[in-house]
Design a protein around this motif. Structure first.
Motif, PDB file in Angstrom:
ATOM      1  N   ILE A   1      25.156 -43.383  -9.811  1.00 42.13           N
ATOM      2  CA  ILE A   1      24.323 -42.771  -8.780  1.00 42.13           C
ATOM      3  C   ILE A   1      25.194 -42.064  -7.754  1.00 42.13           C
ATOM      4  O   ILE A   1      26.266 -42.545  -7.393  1.00 42.13           O
ATOM      5  N   SER A   2      24.715 -40.915  -7.332  1.00 46.89           N
ATOM      6  CA  SER A   2      25.361 -40.131  -6.290  1.00 46.89           C
ATOM      7  C   SER A   2      24.271 -39.598  -5.373  1.00 46.89           C
ATOM      8  O   SER A   2      23.310 -38.971  -5.842  1.00 46.89           O
ATOM      9  N   VAL A   3      24.404 -39.860  -4.088  1.00 50.79           N
ATOM     10  CA  VAL A   3      23.409 -39.429  -3.108  1.00 50.79           C
ATOM     11  C   VAL A   3      24.053 -38.385  -2.206  1.00 50.79           C
ATOM     12  O   VAL A   3      25.115 -38.621  -1.627  1.00 50.79           O
ATOM     13  N   VAL A   4      23.404 -37.231  -2.093  1.00 53.80           N
ATOM     14  CA  VAL A   4      23.937 -36.132  -1.291  1.00 53.80           C
ATOM     15  C   VAL A   4      22.920 -35.777  -0.198  1.00 53.80           C
ATOM     16  O   VAL A   4      21.882 -35.184  -0.488  1.00 53.80           O
ATOM     17  N   PRO A   5      23.210 -36.146   1.053  1.00 55.14           N
ATOM     18  CA  PRO A   5      22.336 -35.728   2.146  1.00 55.14           C
ATOM     19  C   PRO A   5      22.561 -34.246   2.444  1.00 55.14           C
ATOM     20  O   PRO A   5      23.700 -33.768   2.430  1.00 55.14           O
ATOM     21  N   VAL A   6      21.499 -33.532   2.681  1.00 58.17           N
ATOM     22  CA  VAL A   6      21.582 -32.093   2.922  1.00 58.17           C
ATOM     23  C   VAL A   6      21.169 -31.810   4.368  1.00 58.17           C
ATOM     24  O   VAL A   6      20.199 -32.372   4.867  1.00 58.17           O
ATOM     25  N   GLY A   7      21.923 -30.929   5.027  1.00 55.78           N
ATOM     26  CA  GLY A   7      21.557 -30.504   6.372  1.00 55.78           C
ATOM     27  C   GLY A   7      21.996 -31.437   7.468  1.00 55.78           C
ATOM     28  O   GLY A   7      21.394 -31.469   8.532  1.00 55.78           O
ATOM     29  N   THR A   8      23.050 -32.195   7.239  1.00 60.14           N
ATOM     30  CA  THR A   8      23.568 -33.060   8.301  1.00 60.14           C
ATOM     31  C   THR A   8      24.563 -32.276   9.142  1.00 60.14           C
ATOM     32  O   THR A   8      24.971 -31.174   8.791  1.00 60.14           O
ATOM     33  N   ASN A   9      24.976 -32.856  10.254  1.00 63.98           N
ATOM     34  CA  ASN A   9      25.915 -32.184  11.153  1.00 63.98           C
ATOM     35  C   ASN A   9      27.367 -32.360  10.740  1.00 63.98           C
ATOM     36  O   ASN A   9      28.261 -31.922  11.451  1.00 63.98           O
ATOM     37  N   THR A  10      27.608 -33.023   9.611  1.00 62.80           N
ATOM     38  CA  THR A  10      28.968 -33.286   9.166  1.00 62.80           C
ATOM     39  C   THR A  10      29.065 -33.149   7.650  1.00 62.80           C
ATOM     40  O   THR A  10      28.070 -33.314   6.943  1.00 62.80           O
ATOM     41  N   ALA A  11      30.262 -32.860   7.185  1.00 62.53           N
ATOM     42  CA  ALA A  11      30.487 -32.775   5.743  1.00 62.53           C
ATOM     43  C   ALA A  11      30.653 -34.156   5.125  1.00 62.53           C
ATOM     44  O   ALA A  11      30.553 -34.321   3.914  1.00 62.53           O
ATOM     45  N   SER A  12      30.901 -35.163   5.950  1.00 60.93           N
ATOM     46  CA  SER A  12      31.118 -36.529   5.469  1.00 60.93           C
ATOM     47  C   SER A  12      29.790 -37.227   5.180  1.00 60.93           C
ATOM     48  O   SER A  12      28.809 -37.040   5.899  1.00 60.93           O
ATOM     49  N   PHE A  13      29.774 -38.024   4.125  1.00 63.00           N
ATOM     50  CA  PHE A  13      28.595 -38.842   3.863  1.00 63.00           C
ATOM     51  C   PHE A  13      28.981 -40.272   3.483  1.00 63.00           C
ATOM     52  O   PHE A  13      28.241 -40.976   2.827  1.00 63.00           O
ATOM     53  N   SER A  14      30.156 -40.709   3.934  1.00 64.99           N
ATOM     54  CA  SER A  14      30.622 -42.061   3.624  1.00 64.99           C
ATOM     55  C   SER A  14      29.700 -43.136   4.190  1.00 64.99           C
ATOM     56  O   SER A  14      29.567 -44.204   3.602  1.00 64.99           O
ATOM     57  N   SER A  15      29.038 -42.866   5.300  1.00 67.18           N
ATOM     58  CA  SER A  15      28.120 -43.873   5.860  1.00 67.18           C
ATOM     59  C   SER A  15      26.930 -44.104   4.924  1.00 67.18           C
ATOM     60  O   SER A  15      26.427 -45.227   4.817  1.00 67.18           O
ATOM     61  N   TYR A  16      26.506 -43.072   4.189  1.00 65.91           N
ATOM     62  CA  TYR A  16      25.417 -43.234   3.231  1.00 65.91           C
ATOM     63  C   TYR A  16      25.881 -44.045   2.020  1.00 65.91           C
ATOM     64  O   TYR A  16      25.125 -44.846   1.476  1.00 65.91           O
ATOM     65  N   VAL A  17      27.132 -43.848   1.631  1.00 64.27           N
ATOM     66  CA  VAL A  17      27.697 -44.636   0.537  1.00 64.27           C
ATOM     67  C   VAL A  17      27.794 -46.096   0.976  1.00 64.27           C
ATOM     68  O   VAL A  17      27.443 -47.001   0.215  1.00 64.27           O
ATOM     69  N   SER A  18      28.233 -46.332   2.200  1.00 66.84           N
ATOM     70  CA  SER A  18      28.317 -47.703   2.721  1.00 66.84           C
ATOM     71  C   SER A  18      26.945 -48.371   2.719  1.00 66.84           C
ATOM     72  O   SER A  18      26.822 -49.550   2.360  1.00 66.84           O
ATOM     73  N   ASP A  19      25.921 -47.632   3.117  1.00 61.46           N
ATOM     74  CA  ASP A  19      24.557 -48.179   3.096  1.00 61.46           C
ATOM     75  C   ASP A  19      24.133 -48.517   1.671  1.00 61.46           C
ATOM     76  O   ASP A  19      23.507 -49.553   1.431  1.00 61.46           O
ATOM     77  N   ALA A  20      24.462 -47.644   0.720  1.00 55.46           N
ATOM     78  CA  ALA A  20      24.108 -47.888  -0.683  1.00 55.46           C
ATOM     79  C   ALA A  20      24.829 -49.124  -1.206  1.00 55.46           C
ATOM     80  O   ALA A  20      24.212 -49.967  -1.880  1.00 55.46           O
ATOM     81  N   VAL A  21      26.106 -49.268  -0.881  1.00 55.58           N
ATOM     82  CA  VAL A  21      26.871 -50.436  -1.319  1.00 55.58           C
ATOM     83  C   VAL A  21      26.264 -51.716  -0.751  1.00 55.58           C
ATOM     84  O   VAL A  21      26.156 -52.727  -1.441  1.00 55.58           O
ATOM     85  N   ARG A  22      25.847 -51.662   0.472  1.00 55.25           N
ATOM     86  CA  ARG A  22      25.194 -52.825   1.097  1.00 55.25           C
ATOM     87  C   ARG A  22      23.929 -53.223   0.307  1.00 55.25           C
ATOM     88  O   ARG A  22      23.696 -54.405   0.045  1.00 55.25           O
ATOM     89  N   LEU A  23      23.136 -52.250  -0.104  1.00 59.00           N
ATOM     90  CA  LEU A  23      21.938 -52.528  -0.903  1.00 59.00           C
ATOM     91  C   LEU A  23      22.304 -53.112  -2.260  1.00 59.00           C
ATOM     92  O   LEU A  23      21.645 -54.036  -2.746  1.00 59.00           O
ATOM     93  N   ILE A  24      23.346 -52.580  -2.874  1.00 60.47           N
ATOM     94  CA  ILE A  24      23.798 -53.093  -4.174  1.00 60.47           C
ATOM     95  C   ILE A  24      24.220 -54.554  -4.024  1.00 60.47           C
ATOM     96  O   ILE A  24      23.837 -55.409  -4.831  1.00 60.47           O
TER      97      ILE A  24
END
Length: 96
Positions: free
Chosen positions: A6-29
């Motif tokens: 799985i790969s989640v790509v947020p679109v239209g954020t104020n930053t190119a980084s999305f590591s916080s979304y990966v961290s959230d996904a890992v927490r759910l896993i």
């Protein structure tokens, strides 16, 4: 047993980084008690297909709940019925 990539790509954020979304996904896993492996561009998770599909939905919805108006989620499922397998076995088969 199946593998979900799985790969989640947020679109239209104020930053190119999305590591916080990966961290959230890992927490759910981790909350679901599943074995996983992070890669530079995706996360691979072991589990039963129904469980993996439910988790993919949770991960996608969680990203949307964090104030993002558009999220693109890519998933790939690898399931074998002829023999049991897991991430470690598949990597070892390639390395041999």
């Amino acid at each position: 047993m199946a593998l979900l990539e799985i790969s989640v790509v947020p679109v239209g954020t104020n930053t190119a980084s999305f590591s916080s979304y990966v961290s959230d996904a890992v927490r759910l896993i981790q909350q679901n008690g599943l074995n996983y492996q992070l890669t530079p561009t995706a996360t691979v998770i072991e589990g039963e297909v129904d469980q993996l599909m439910d988790l993919a939905k949770q991960i996608h919805k969680n990203a949307m709940a964090n104030g993002i108006h558009r999220v693109i989620t890519h998933i790939s499922i690898d399931e074998r019925t002829d023999k049991p397998t897991n991430m470690q076995q598949q990597v070892q088969a390639v390395q041999q």
